[in-house]
Write a protein that holds these residues in place. Structure first.
Motif, short mmCIF file in Angstrom:
data_model
loop_
_atom_site.label_atom_id
_atom_site.label_comp_id
_atom_site.label_asym_id
_atom_site.label_seq_id
_atom_site.Cartn_x
_atom_site.Cartn_y
_atom_site.Cartn_z
N PHE A 81 0.85 -1.20 0.00
CA PHE A 81 0.00 0.00 0.00
C PHE A 81 0.88 1.24 0.00
N SER A 86 1.50 5.04 -3.10
CA SER A 86 1.79 6.06 -2.08
C SER A 86 0.77 7.21 -2.11
N ASN A 87 0.32 7.58 -3.30
CA ASN A 87 -0.69 8.65 -3.36
C ASN A 87 -1.97 8.21 -2.67
N TYR A 88 -2.33 6.98 -2.93
CA TYR A 88 -3.50 6.39 -2.28
C TYR A 88 -3.34 6.42 -0.76
N SER A 89 -2.12 6.08 -0.29
CA SER A 89 -1.87 6.01 1.15
C SER A 89 -2.14 7.35 1.83
N TRP A 90 -1.81 8.43 1.13
CA TRP A 90 -2.10 9.74 1.71
C TRP A 90 -3.56 10.12 1.53
N PHE A 91 -4.08 9.91 0.32
CA PHE A 91 -5.42 10.36 -0.05
C PHE A 91 -6.50 9.75 0.86
N GLY A 93 -5.44 7.47 3.65
CA GLY A 93 -4.80 6.87 4.83
C GLY A 93 -5.54 7.16 6.11
N ASP A 94 -6.19 8.32 6.18
CA ASP A 94 -6.91 8.71 7.39
C ASP A 94 -8.05 7.73 7.70
N PHE A 96 -8.42 4.45 5.73
CA PHE A 96 -7.99 3.07 5.46
C PHE A 96 -7.02 2.56 6.52
N GLY A 97 -6.14 3.45 6.99
CA GLY A 97 -5.12 3.03 7.95
C GLY A 97 -5.71 2.56 9.27
N ALA A 98 -6.83 3.18 9.68
CA ALA A 98 -7.40 2.86 10.99
C ALA A 98 -7.81 1.38 11.11
N ARG A 169 -6.95 15.54 1.30
CA ARG A 169 -7.21 14.11 1.51
C ARG A 169 -8.63 13.91 2.07
N GLU A 171 -11.10 12.47 4.93
CA GLU A 171 -10.98 12.27 6.37
C GLU A 171 -12.25 11.62 6.92
#
Lengths: 519, 373
Positions: A81, A86-91, A93-94, A96-98, A169, A171
């Motif tokens: 990911f 990487s663009n996806y990870s920022w766009f 991430g708020d 998906f990461g959780a 991004r 949120e």
């Protein structure tokens, strides 16, 4: 520049698809086998019969070999990911990461801790604690699936969020909307049940091999009976949740539904293909027939998608022209608009984001507010701004169509197979029906094919989107060279092939040993 | 609650996970003993039996460390993983070969043979720890990247984070601090592994050899750690203005962080004392608690170092080509809402630690019952 970007996107997609498909060879078996092992151990603890202990230990060995490879490929997915998207990870991430972090804290540690007890604790803990550990492993492998599937469902239907122009991004604003979205609930139940069904077919198939060899007959008969009941219930529920998934797709991703059915021109009372062959070279809006041959059920698709025999179902051409309805990410029913207009509005949203930031740098509050209004009005079309041609919004139809139909047909086949397995194992006549035992054995391969087809439908069918309507794959990729990803693709490919051969080799040896060596 | 508190809370959790990961890397250190210490198959099996039910915990901590960074600081995940591509892919490959090796190594039909899987374990133990250390070193030495969130509006090349050289992370190997950090992590893993073997191995020859080796490796680790600290305190870091976010270079930034915050320095000092106590109790006394003292010391020493990478308005991932692109807690974190939701989930961590500790105790300390149940 565009050619280079296309090559990068293609290799990145290929690498991710390779890893995901490899991961999904091992995971579904552990989802279902974990539960069946826990049931078997419960019987052992209740009856004290050593036969069940040997049975549990045999299936545990198979579980362990699969689990290790699943863990390895899971780590690669998590890293990719970031490394490749990487663009996806920022766009996103708020949001998906959780689930990914929660998965680690709640599920992975439980899995890693209690699997150690399950394998190494036989002579160190009490019966009840060992049984509890086995159930906790079964629970935690399925809990792991829950969180990653919540994240995946969110990519298909991005609920519970808003776009923040200050941070550029998406949120999260509603955690419950993310985890309890109807798409997430359906995706989780359907995927986990597919794992249960695959594991049941696997156990029935392996048991059939023992019966064909006239070895371990009691073990094979009891394993078959348990797996057949477990699998039959799972396969029926799988069909029901599959229907639920189709309804969700019809509402939220009408283009995917059209691709699944190879439907270019929709209408009222649309048929559904039971079996069909698509015409090669068929393109959107070319006015030609889509099917070379098909056997269909009249009005079937209208009924499947909307529960109404005469309901309107949009085809690919209709969606490009804007003649469709859909449920947006806030749950509101919307009238579709032509694809060219969505692309224009997407560019308006992207330009508004730029204007917002420019105005912010100049500290011009009025201009910021003006840009923000335009951005919010057009944000639902944001991703379309990156497309250059309406046809880019159409997923690969043949791959989606064929995998969908293979999955459906095999799903029906498994219900019959498991029903007959249960019936004949109950009556004790199973071992005499050698043709059926051969069929059961070969069905293991079919279960894996169906399982892979399911994910191809889900992921290829939603192309070109990483996040539905908001971020196409071309805007989600990392800033590395295509050649770099090509190199790592072949490294992973070589590694997976070697380890897969090793894994299958070990599994076959373990099966051949049989349960008698499990003590 | 202020978002700044949540950002600091999550960096502290990431730092704690990082410190626990360095402790749990004793599994990796143990794998290098397969070649450096064990001489017979029996000794190798004794090591494998000890580590066989522990490797999953280390692996899971690594996965959760990655997941926690992704969730709480997604811009770091995006910039470092996407930019330092080769560095992370190397780390990844070195850990993937570990995951299958324990299960596959002694099984019939494993295609590659036991020696290959043992070599995989050795490579993971040696290079995996070094490369992980190098990657962690970039928290202090940074990387050659540019961040431009508005690149999202460039339709043909919407990449937010760009690495500006073709090395894609392998350039981190060119910085002596990163190499020292990598060596430090490996030495910590080896030292703890030797102490682990001394405490629990069921093989007297292996124990005796480990005792001799720890008398050499332990002091090297201690000296290496002191050198690492000295180097760290000489590094120039970037300080962010809390109001404007504008970054400026500050010589000896990490030393300033320790002095200005003070409490991390106290924890660091406690960690160093415990490491010295643990090692000396092994070398000069019976060392019954050496493993636990040294492990606690390592966790307490690593935790404040990682804290100081980002606390006190420090850029924890500095850009060596564009200072203002550097990542701070403020400009790279998730939103207030997400950090808050995850903070509630993190309240379950003590419960998770409790069951891990109980299972560790049961599997490591409890004798086997004859015949089991």
């Amino acid at each position: 520049m565009n050619t280079l970007l296309t090559a990068l996107v293609d290799w990145s997609r290929l690498q991710f698809a390779l890893t995901a498909m490899c991961h999904w060879i091992f995971v579904p078996l552990t989802l279902g086998l974990g539960v069946m092992i826990a049931i078997m151990e419960t019987i052992y603890v209740r009856t004290g019969n050593d036969f069940w202990k040997r049975t549990v230990k045999f299936w545990m060995r198979i579980f362990g070999v699969n689990f290790a490879f699943g863990v390895a490929t899971g780590l690669i997915l998590e890293f990719q990911f970031g490394t490749n998207w990487s663009n996806y990870s920022w766009f996103v991430g708020d949001i998906f990461g959780a689930p990914l972090a929660i998965e680690g804290i709640l599920a992975f540690f439980m899995e890693a801790t209690f699997i150690a007890v399950m394998f190494f604790g036989w002579n160190k803990v009490s019966k009840k604690f060992h049984l509890l550990s086995t159930w906790l492993v079964a629970l935690s492998v399925n809990l792991s699936a829950l969180w990653i599937l919540v994240a995946n469902a969110w990519m298909q239907y991005p609920a519970g969020m808003y776009f923040n122009p200050d941070t550029a991004r998406n949120e999260m604003i509603d955690f419950w909307a993310v985890i309890f979205s109807p798409v997430a609930i359906n995706k989780f139940t359907h995927t986990v049940l597919s794992g249960f069904t695959l594991a049941a077919v696997f156990v029935v198939g392996v048991s059939a091999w023992f019966l064909l060899k006239k070895r371990e007959v009691a073990f094979a008969m009891k394993s078959t009976k348990l797996a057949a009941i477990f699998g039959l219930v799972s396969a029926i529920l799988l069909a029901i949740t599959g229907d639920g998934s189709a309804v969700q797709v019809a509402q939220k991703q009408p283009m995917k539904l059209a691709a699944m059915e190879g439907l270019y021109e929709g209408g009222n009372g649309v048929k559904i293909s039971a079996i069909g062959i698509l015409k090669p070279g068929k393109q959107p809006l070319d006015g030609k027939d889509a099917m070379l041959f098909d056997i269909s059920i009249p009005k079937g698709l209208s009924f499947l998608a909307y529960g109404d025999l005469n309901a309107y179902v949009a085809g690919i051409d209709d969606i490009i022209k804007g003649d469709y309805h859909y449920i947006d990410r806030k749950g509101e029913k919307k009238q579709g608009i032509p694809m060219t207009e969505r692309m224009e509005r997407g560019r308006l949203a992207i330009d508004a984001l730029k204007s917002y930031q420019d105005a912010k740098e100049r500290s011009n509050a009025a201009a910021m507010q003006e840009a923000k209004v335009i951005l919010e009005e057009n944000f639902d079309h944001f991703g379309y701004g990156y497309l250059k041609n309406p046809k880019e919004a159409v997923p690969p139809v043949p791959l989606t169509f064929y995998t969908f139909h293979i999955m459906i047909l095999l799903g029906g086949f498994f219900i019959i197979l498991l029903l007959l397995s249960w019936w004949w194992s109950r009556g004790g006549s199973l071992e005499k029906r050698r043709w059926f035992l051969h069929l059961s054995l070969w069905s293991i391969a079919l279960a894996y094919i169906a399982s892979q087809c399911g994910w191809i439908v889900a992921e290829v069918g939603r192309q070109p989107w990483t996040i539905q309507d908001l971020l196409p794959v071309s805007a989600a990729v990392s800033g590395v060279k295509a050649g770099t990803v090509q190199t790592t693709f072949f490294i992973f490919l070589t590694m997976f092939i070697v380890l897969l051969i090793a894994e299958v080799g070990i599994m076959l040896r373990q099966i051949k040993k049989g349960p008698e060596s499990s003590q | 609650m202020d978002i700044s508190i949540l950002q600091h809370y999550w960096w502290a959790l990431v730092s704690l996970l990082g410190a626990l990961l360095v402790f749990l890397l004793f599994v990796q250190g143990g794998q290098t003993l397969l070649f450096f210490t064990a001489k017979t198959e029996q000794q190798k099996n004794a090591i494998i039996n000890l580590l066989g039910h522990k490797w999953g915990l280390t692996f899971t901590t690594l996965v959760t460390f990655g997941g926690a960074i992704f969730a709480s600081f997604p811009l770091y995940y995006s910039t470092s993983f996407g930019g330092a591509y080769w560095l992370w892919i190397t780390v990844l490959l070195l850990f993937v070969i570990q995951a299958v090796s324990y299960e596959f190594r002694d099984k019939a039909g494993n295609l590659l043979g036991q020696t290959t899987y043992d070599t995989f374990l050795f490579l993971n133990g040696l290079l995996g720890t070094v490369m992980l250390g190098v990657a962690v070193g970039t928290f202090f030495t940074g990387g050659a990247f540019i961040v431009n969130k508005m690149a999202l509006t460039q339709l043909n090349a919407p990449v937010i984070s760009q690495w500006t050289n073709g090395w894609h992370g392998l350039d981190a190997l060119g910085h002596p601090f990163n190499i020292l950090m990598g060596a430090g992590v490996y030495l910590a893993a080896s030292t703890l592994a030797l102490l682990f073997v001394i405490k629990w191995a069921d093989n007297s020859e292996l124990k005796a050899k480990a005792k001799k080796q720890v008398a050499i490796v332990g002091p090297i680790f201690t000296l290496g750690f002191v050198a690492l600290l000295a180097y760290l305190f000489c590094l120039t870091g970037f300080k962010a203005d809390p109001t404007t976010g504008i970054l400026t270079a500050v010589p000896h930034k990490y030393l300033h962080n320790m002095i200005e915050l003070l409490w991390p320095a106290v924890i660091l000092l406690m960690g160093v004392v415990l490491v010295l106590l643990g090692l000396s109790s092994q070398v000069f006394c019976k060392g019954k608690y050496s493993f636990w003292l040294t492990s606690a010391g390592v966790v307490l020493a690593v935790f404040p170092i990682l804290l100081c990478a980002a606390f006190n308005n420090t850029a924890y991932f500095a850009s060596t080509v564009d200072m203002q692109s550097s990542l701070t807690l403020q400009n790279s974190s998730s939103s207030y809402f997400t950090l808050k939701v995850m903070a509630y989930v993190s309240l379950l961590i003590p419960f998770v630690l409790a069951y891990i500790a109980y299972v560790w105790h049961v599997l490591t300390n409890r004798p086997e019952k004859e015949g089991g149940y």
